[in-house]
Write a protein that holds these residues in place. Structure first.
Motif, PDB file in Angstrom:
ATOM      1  N   ILE A   5       0.856  -1.181   0.000  1.00  0.00           N
ATOM      2  CA  ILE A   5       0.000   0.000   0.000  1.00  0.00           C
ATOM      3  C   ILE A   5       0.894   1.232   0.000  1.00  0.00           C
ATOM      4  O   ILE A   5       1.804   1.358   0.820  1.00  0.00           O
ATOM      5  N   LYS A   6       0.645   2.119  -0.943  1.00  0.00           N
ATOM      6  CA  LYS A   6       1.453   3.327  -1.091  1.00  0.00           C
ATOM      7  C   LYS A   6       0.790   4.506  -0.376  1.00  0.00           C
ATOM      8  O   LYS A   6      -0.418   4.501  -0.134  1.00  0.00           O
ATOM      9  N   PRO A   7       1.573   5.529  -0.067  1.00  0.00           N
ATOM     10  CA  PRO A   7       0.997   6.739   0.543  1.00  0.00           C
ATOM     11  C   PRO A   7      -0.019   7.389  -0.405  1.00  0.00           C
ATOM     12  O   PRO A   7      -0.014   7.147  -1.613  1.00  0.00           O
ATOM     13  N   VAL A   8      -0.841   8.224   0.164  1.00  0.00           N
ATOM     14  CA  VAL A   8      -1.849   8.943  -0.623  1.00  0.00           C
ATOM     15  C   VAL A   8      -1.141   9.781  -1.681  1.00  0.00           C
ATOM     16  O   VAL A   8      -0.107  10.400  -1.425  1.00  0.00           O
ATOM     17  N   MET A   9      -1.697   9.755  -2.901  1.00  0.00           N
ATOM     18  CA  MET A   9      -1.171  10.567  -3.996  1.00  0.00           C
ATOM     19  C   MET A   9      -2.337  11.091  -4.818  1.00  0.00           C
ATOM     20  O   MET A   9      -3.456  10.588  -4.692  1.00  0.00           O
ATOM     21  N   THR A  10      -2.079  12.070  -5.650  1.00  0.00           N
ATOM     22  CA  THR A  10      -3.141  12.574  -6.513  1.00  0.00           C
ATOM     23  C   THR A  10      -3.498  11.500  -7.530  1.00  0.00           C
ATOM     24  O   THR A  10      -2.735  10.552  -7.766  1.00  0.00           O
ATOM     25  N   PHE A  11      -4.643  11.651  -8.149  1.00  0.00           N
ATOM     26  CA  PHE A  11      -5.062  10.668  -9.145  1.00  0.00           C
ATOM     27  C   PHE A  11      -4.072  10.612 -10.298  1.00  0.00           C
ATOM     28  O   PHE A  11      -3.698   9.535 -10.757  1.00  0.00           O
ATOM     29  N   GLU A  12      -3.627  11.764 -10.765  1.00  0.00           N
ATOM     30  CA  GLU A  12      -2.678  11.815 -11.868  1.00  0.00           C
ATOM     31  C   GLU A  12      -1.365  11.127 -11.501  1.00  0.00           C
ATOM     32  O   GLU A  12      -0.781  10.415 -12.304  1.00  0.00           O
ATOM     33  N   GLU A  13      -0.890  11.339 -10.259  1.00  0.00           N
ATOM     34  CA  GLU A  13       0.323  10.658  -9.786  1.00  0.00           C
ATOM     35  C   GLU A  13       0.111   9.143  -9.757  1.00  0.00           C
ATOM     36  O   GLU A  13       1.005   8.381 -10.129  1.00  0.00           O
ATOM     37  N   ALA A  14      -1.057   8.720  -9.312  1.00  0.00           N
ATOM     38  CA  ALA A  14      -1.351   7.287  -9.231  1.00  0.00           C
ATOM     39  C   ALA A  14      -1.381   6.648 -10.619  1.00  0.00           C
ATOM     40  O   ALA A  14      -0.875   5.544 -10.816  1.00  0.00           O
ATOM     41  N   PRO A  46       1.910 -15.674 -14.338  1.00  0.00           N
ATOM     42  CA  PRO A  46       2.708 -15.795 -13.108  1.00  0.00           C
ATOM     43  C   PRO A  46       3.841 -14.764 -13.107  1.00  0.00           C
ATOM     44  O   PRO A  46       4.518 -14.568 -14.106  1.00  0.00           O
ATOM     45  N   GLY A  47       3.980 -14.081 -11.990  1.00  0.00           N
ATOM     46  CA  GLY A  47       5.038 -13.084 -11.861  1.00  0.00           C
ATOM     47  C   GLY A  47       4.657 -11.683 -12.286  1.00  0.00           C
ATOM     48  O   GLY A  47       5.430 -10.747 -12.076  1.00  0.00           O
ATOM     49  N   ASP A  48       3.488 -11.515 -12.906  1.00  0.00           N
ATOM     50  CA  ASP A  48       3.058 -10.169 -13.300  1.00  0.00           C
ATOM     51  C   ASP A  48       2.877  -9.289 -12.071  1.00  0.00           C
ATOM     52  O   ASP A  48       2.376  -9.738 -11.040  1.00  0.00           O
ATOM     53  N   SER A  49       3.277  -8.032 -12.193  1.00  0.00           N
ATOM     54  CA  SER A  49       2.976  -7.055 -11.147  1.00  0.00           C
ATOM     55  C   SER A  49       1.579  -6.497 -11.431  1.00  0.00           C
ATOM     56  O   SER A  49       1.195  -6.327 -12.590  1.00  0.00           O
ATOM     57  N   ILE A  50       0.821  -6.242 -10.372  1.00  0.00           N
ATOM     58  CA  ILE A  50      -0.583  -5.849 -10.519  1.00  0.00           C
ATOM     59  C   ILE A  50      -0.847  -4.586  -9.718  1.00  0.00           C
ATOM     60  O   ILE A  50      -0.518  -4.512  -8.533  1.00  0.00           O
ATOM     61  N   ALA A  51      -1.452  -3.600 -10.368  1.00  0.00           N
ATOM     62  CA  ALA A  51      -1.891  -2.377  -9.694  1.00  0.00           C
ATOM     63  C   ALA A  51      -3.411  -2.334  -9.736  1.00  0.00           C
ATOM     64  O   ALA A  51      -4.020  -2.611 -10.770  1.00  0.00           O
ATOM     65  N   VAL A  52      -4.011  -1.993  -8.601  1.00  0.00           N
ATOM     66  CA  VAL A  52      -5.462  -1.826  -8.520  1.00  0.00           C
ATOM     67  C   VAL A  52      -5.716  -0.441  -7.951  1.00  0.00           C
ATOM     68  O   VAL A  52      -5.250  -0.119  -6.856  1.00  0.00           O
ATOM     69  N   MET A  53      -6.450   0.359  -8.686  1.00  0.00           N
ATOM     70  CA  MET A  53      -6.750   1.723  -8.263  1.00  0.00           C
ATOM     71  C   MET A  53      -8.132   1.741  -7.613  1.00  0.00           C
ATOM     72  O   MET A  53      -9.130   1.550  -8.290  1.00  0.00           O
ATOM     73  N   ILE A  54      -8.158   1.971  -6.314  1.00  0.00           N
ATOM     74  CA  ILE A  54      -9.416   2.007  -5.572  1.00  0.00           C
ATOM     75  C   ILE A  54      -9.834   3.460  -5.412  1.00  0.00           C
ATOM     76  O   ILE A  54      -9.044   4.301  -4.983  1.00  0.00           O
ATOM     77  N   GLY A  55     -11.065   3.731  -5.754  1.00  0.00           N
ATOM     78  CA  GLY A  55     -11.546   5.103  -5.766  1.00  0.00           C
ATOM     79  C   GLY A  55     -12.128   5.585  -4.457  1.00  0.00           C
ATOM     80  O   GLY A  55     -12.238   4.838  -3.491  1.00  0.00           O
ATOM     81  N   PRO A  56     -12.521   6.842  -4.457  1.00  0.00           N
ATOM     82  CA  PRO A  56     -13.120   7.459  -3.273  1.00  0.00           C
ATOM     83  C   PRO A  56     -14.589   7.045  -3.133  1.00  0.00           C
ATOM     84  O   PRO A  56     -15.160   6.440  -4.048  1.00  0.00           O
ATOM     85  N   GLU A  57     -15.189   7.386  -2.014  1.00  0.00           N
ATOM     86  CA  GLU A  57     -16.636   7.193  -1.874  1.00  0.00           C
ATOM     87  C   GLU A  57     -17.308   7.920  -3.040  1.00  0.00           C
ATOM     88  O   GLU A  57     -16.903   9.015  -3.402  1.00  0.00           O
TER      89      GLU A  57
END
Length: 114
Positions: A5-14, A46-57
């Motif tokens: 889990i990464k620190p909070v960032m702007t949407f564009e940064e994410a 197998p071995g792929d890195s995965i990013a999941v962007m979870i949004g705000p309420e």
């Protein structure tokens, strides 16, 4: 698989940060049906890195979803339910763990399950 889990960032940064991952997903309530999500998850190797962007309420707006799509982030659906921010990430992680973890049950030469 240990999620980071990464620190909070702007949407564009994410979005920029996600570009370095092999597979990128954004749960989005206007995403196509479950079959497209199954296909997207089925393409994970197998071995792929995965990013999941979870949004705000309230979810991502159309401009955010479009920006993510331009960066190669695939919209996925989590079904007919609208999940809270704090449960959406755990839901995606649970599905990925189920699909990607090695199955410890296998057949031996005698046809017995071990």
């Amino acid at each position: 698989m240990i999620p980071e889990i990464k620190p909070v960032m702007t949407f564009e940064e994410a979005v920029r940060y996600a570009e370095s991952f092999d597979r990128k997903f954004i749960p989005y309530e206007l995403a196509r049906g479950m079959e497209a999500t199954r296909e997207a998850f089925g393409a994970i190797a197998p071995g792929d890195s995965i990013a999941v962007m979870i949004g705000p309420e309230g979810g991502f707006d159309e401009q955010e979803a479009a920006l993510a799509g331009e960066a190669g982030v695939l919209p996925i659906t989590l079904g007919r339910r609208i999940l809270r921010t704090e449960t959406a990430g755990m839901t995606v992680l649970s599905v990925l763990m189920f699909l990607l973890e090695e199955n410890p049950v296998r057949k031996n030469e005698g046809g017995l399950l071990l």
